[in-house]
Design a protein around this motif. Structure first.
Motif, mmCIF file in Angstrom:
data_model
loop_
_atom_site.group_PDB
_atom_site.id
_atom_site.type_symbol
_atom_site.label_atom_id
_atom_site.label_comp_id
_atom_site.label_asym_id
_atom_site.label_seq_id
_atom_site.Cartn_x
_atom_site.Cartn_y
_atom_site.Cartn_z
ATOM 1 N N GLN A 10 182.714 167.456 21.326
ATOM 2 C CA GLN A 10 182.739 167.196 22.766
ATOM 3 C C GLN A 10 181.425 167.597 23.431
ATOM 4 N N SER A 11 180.894 168.765 23.060
ATOM 5 C CA SER A 11 179.627 169.209 23.640
ATOM 6 C C SER A 11 178.478 168.315 23.184
ATOM 7 N N LEU A 93 174.427 178.664 31.770
ATOM 8 C CA LEU A 93 175.711 177.946 31.740
ATOM 9 C C LEU A 93 176.098 177.598 30.311
ATOM 10 N N TYR A 94 175.124 177.220 29.490
ATOM 11 C CA TYR A 94 175.411 176.904 28.096
ATOM 12 C C TYR A 94 175.978 178.117 27.369
ATOM 13 N N ILE A 95 175.369 179.273 27.591
ATOM 14 C CA ILE A 95 175.779 180.483 26.873
ATOM 15 C C ILE A 95 177.148 180.962 27.341
ATOM 16 N N LEU A 105 172.579 171.213 20.981
ATOM 17 C CA LEU A 105 171.331 170.753 20.383
ATOM 18 C C LEU A 105 171.547 169.466 19.580
ATOM 19 N N THR A 106 172.708 169.344 18.950
ATOM 20 C CA THR A 106 173.014 168.105 18.233
ATOM 21 C C THR A 106 173.073 166.931 19.207
ATOM 22 N N GLY A 107 173.651 167.157 20.378
ATOM 23 C CA GLY A 107 173.676 166.113 21.402
ATOM 24 C C GLY A 107 172.282 165.750 21.879
#
Length: 274
Positions: A10-11, A93-95, A105-107
């Motif tokens: 999803q991310s 916000l990511y953390i 990072l894959t996205g």
């Protein structure tokens, strides 16, 4: 499907969407990102023709220009992006979110890869048609496999860069510039690498250059497409690319875990301008 796996996908999809949507919302980028690079390719191509170089040299040049776009995307679209995200406040916000940084990072990699494939395809098609580049691939399947392995190794390296640049702070800017033009020379984006090294009598330098995924991938693809001499056999270079992709992705995951732990325990990683 377990919750961690679902969060990862999803991310990744959520972070891929903005970069893919940008393709359709800002169409003027096509002029800057495709037409201008073709002009530089044309300059080298006409120089080769004026010197009476074989037609394969033009093909080597076109392929190098197309693959150079992926290297630029790895440096700026992957390596330096997390550093920019920290300065804009998004990294916090990511953390804090349950989304894994590896998924984010894959996205970034998938989104950047999509936009760069469009740019590289336009450069390749235009170069092949405009300069009548002879294509004689030994195997289309092998060519696709080498291309995908090259992208996996490049973007795995880009994930590592994202972590390292974030740790090094402002020094990342100097490193990005250092890894741009010198890599063009070492990887042979504008000339066939193996004949030049042999002519200069430094063929052994190819062992060091083979550690660069861009150089190894382009050398293998040129051998498959144009049947030109390479640094090593294609089978060996395929194995090297697969090994680099695996190692880079494993190291990237470990570095990201270290960054997450540092951010949550010390609370220093996301401070602006640190």
């Amino acid at each position: 499907m377990g919750l961690p796996v679902r969060l990862f996908f999803q991310s990744a999809l959520a972070r891929t969407y903005p970069r893919v949507a940008w393709l359709f919302r800002s169409r003027s980028w096509m002029i800057q990102e495709t037409i201008l690079p073709i002009l530089s390719v044309s300059a080298f191509a006409y120089s080769y023709r004026a010197m009476g170089a074989p037609p394969e040299f033009t093909g080597v040049l076109v392929l190098g220009a197309a693959m150079a776009t992926f290297w630029l995307n790895v440096l700026w679209g992957m390596g330096a992006t997390v550093y920019w995200e920290r300065d804009s406040g998004n990294l916090e916000l990511y953390i804090m979110s349950p989304a894994p940084l590896m998924g984010i990072l894959t996205g970034m990699a998938l989104g950047g890869m999509t936009t760069t494939v469009v740019r590289a395809s336009v450069i390749t098609i235009t170069g092949v048609v405009a300069f009548d580049v002879p294509l004689q691939p030994t195997s289309w399947w092998l060519l696709v496999a080498v291309f995908l392995l090259t992208l996996a190794a490049l973007y795995g390296l880009g994930m590592m860069f994202a972590s390292l640049f974030l740790l090094w702070g402002r020094e990342a800017w100097h490193l990005v510039n250092l890894l741009q033009e010198p890599i063009y020379l070492l990887s042979g984006t504008n000339f066939p690498l193996a004949p030049i090294l042999e002519r200069l009598g430094v063929r052994v330098l190819g062992v060091v250059i083979a550690a660069l995924p861009l150089a190894t991938g382009m050398d293998a693809m040129r051998q498959v497409l144009f049947r030109t001499p390479g640094l090593f056999e294609v089978e060996y270079e395929v194995a090297v690319l697969a090994g680099m992709a695996t190692i880079f992705l494993i190291l990237a995951r470990r570095l990201l875990r270290y960054l997450e732990n540092r951010a949550r325990v010390e609370g220093k990683l996301s401070i602006r301008w640190q």
